[in-house]
Design a protein around this motif. Structure first.
Motif, short mmCIF file in Angstrom:
data_model
loop_
_atom_site.label_atom_id
_atom_site.label_comp_id
_atom_site.label_asym_id
_atom_site.label_seq_id
_atom_site.Cartn_x
_atom_site.Cartn_y
_atom_site.Cartn_z
N ALA A 19 0.84 -1.20 0.00
CA ALA A 19 0.00 0.00 0.00
C ALA A 19 0.87 1.25 0.00
O ALA A 19 0.58 2.22 -0.71
CB ALA A 19 -0.91 0.00 1.22
N HIS A 20 1.96 1.23 0.80
CA HIS A 20 2.88 2.37 0.82
C HIS A 20 3.55 2.56 -0.55
O HIS A 20 3.79 3.69 -0.98
CB HIS A 20 3.96 2.16 1.89
N LYS A 21 3.84 1.43 -1.22
CA LYS A 21 4.47 1.51 -2.54
C LYS A 21 3.55 2.20 -3.54
O LYS A 21 3.98 3.07 -4.30
CB LYS A 21 4.83 0.10 -3.02
N LYS A 22 2.28 1.80 -3.53
CA LYS A 22 1.32 2.40 -4.45
C LYS A 22 1.15 3.90 -4.19
O LYS A 22 0.93 4.68 -5.10
CB LYS A 22 -0.02 1.69 -4.33
N ALA A 45 13.39 -11.55 1.19
CA ALA A 45 13.88 -10.63 0.17
C ALA A 45 12.74 -9.88 -0.51
O ALA A 45 12.90 -8.71 -0.90
CB ALA A 45 14.70 -11.39 -0.87
N VAL A 46 11.58 -10.52 -0.64
CA VAL A 46 10.44 -9.87 -1.29
C VAL A 46 10.04 -8.61 -0.53
O VAL A 46 9.75 -7.56 -1.12
CB VAL A 46 9.24 -10.84 -1.39
N THR A 47 10.04 -8.70 0.80
CA THR A 47 9.67 -7.54 1.63
C THR A 47 10.65 -6.39 1.41
O THR A 47 10.25 -5.24 1.20
CB THR A 47 9.65 -7.93 3.11
N TYR A 48 11.94 -6.71 1.44
CA TYR A 48 12.95 -5.68 1.24
C TYR A 48 12.89 -5.10 -0.17
O TYR A 48 13.05 -3.90 -0.38
CB TYR A 48 14.34 -6.24 1.52
N ASN A 49 12.65 -5.97 -1.15
CA ASN A 49 12.57 -5.50 -2.53
C ASN A 49 11.42 -4.52 -2.73
O ASN A 49 11.51 -3.57 -3.52
CB ASN A 49 12.41 -6.69 -3.49
N THR A 50 10.32 -4.76 -2.02
CA THR A 50 9.19 -3.84 -2.09
C THR A 50 9.58 -2.46 -1.59
O THR A 50 9.23 -1.43 -2.20
CB THR A 50 8.01 -4.37 -1.26
N VAL A 51 10.35 -2.42 -0.50
CA VAL A 51 10.80 -1.14 0.05
C VAL A 51 11.75 -0.45 -0.93
O VAL A 51 11.66 0.76 -1.16
CB VAL A 51 11.46 -1.33 1.43
N VAL A 52 12.66 -1.22 -1.51
CA VAL A 52 13.61 -0.64 -2.48
C VAL A 52 12.85 -0.06 -3.67
O VAL A 52 13.16 1.04 -4.14
CB VAL A 52 14.62 -1.71 -2.94
N SER A 53 11.83 -0.77 -4.15
CA SER A 53 11.04 -0.26 -5.27
C SER A 53 10.30 1.02 -4.89
O SER A 53 10.18 1.95 -5.70
CB SER A 53 10.03 -1.32 -5.72
N THR A 54 9.81 1.08 -3.66
CA THR A 54 9.13 2.28 -3.18
C THR A 54 10.10 3.46 -3.15
O THR A 54 9.77 4.58 -3.56
CB THR A 54 8.55 2.06 -1.77
#
Length: 199
Positions: A19-22, A45-54
């Motif tokens: 939700a934060h990413k969107k 890693a998926v969780t961290y990758n989401t943050v990196v993408s954000t």
């Protein structure tokens, strides 16, 4: 906290991070990672990758590198997706040297690059006017046992066009036909642009 409770917490955290990413809320995403570490909730890693993408959406490249370094020191280990997300940020922030350094680091870690990652590095070469490196990466697809896609060809042709090397741009365009990759408008426009500059 029970193992089942941790599982539910991690799922909730992933939902919140998405939700934060969107919403491009990078500071909240970073704060959640800090809280997870404090609560000793193991992530993946998926969780961290989401943050990196954000962070990438907000062009916060320095904070993204810090997250990457945290992954190296504390886990989970960065994946090819992590590297791809980082290089994409460097492209947006016009830091092509950093992108190439992460290309080298990926090989030192013995990770297998994928098409998305190589495309991102080629785009970085384009922004840095490093057309020779872009062509070298393009030529390396066969040895990596990967298949270039439309983005690969477009980025490589654009890199050649920017450097006014029209012959190389047309060779890459011809290669797309040989590999049955249908050229798109970007590829044609970049090739025409290369020819105009080389005329």
């Amino acid at each position: 906290m029970s193992r089942q409770g941790i599982g539910r917490s991690l799922r909730d955290i992933k939902d919140a991070l998405n939700a934060h990413k969107k919403a491009a809320q990078w500071s909240q995403s970073v704060a959640m990672l800090v809280e997870m570490r404090y609560m000793k909730v193991r992530s993946d890693a998926v969780t961290y990758n989401t943050v990196v993408s954000t962070l990438g959406r907000a062009k916060q490249w320095d904070r993204a590198v810090q997250i990457f370094q945290d992954m190296q020191h504390y886990g989970p280990a960065p994946s090819v997706v992590t590297y791809s997300a980082l290089v994409s940020i460097f492209v947006k922030c016009h830091r092509w040297q950093a992108a190439l350094s992460f290309w080298e680091d990926l090989h030192r870690q013995a990770l297998q690059p994928n098409t998305i990652f190589i495309n991102a590095v080629i785009s970085a070469c384009d922004s840095g006017k490093q057309w020779r490196t872009a062509l070298s990466l393009f030529s390396g697809f066969a040895s990596q046992k990967l298949h270039p896609d439309v983005t690969t060809f477009s980025s490589t042709i654009t890199a050649c066009a920017r450097a006014q090397f029209w012959r190389e741009a047309l060779e890459v365009l011809a290669e797309s036909r040989r590999q049955a990759v249908a050229p798109d408008l970007v590829m044609y426009n970049a090739s025409i642009n290369a020819c105009d500059k080389g005329a």
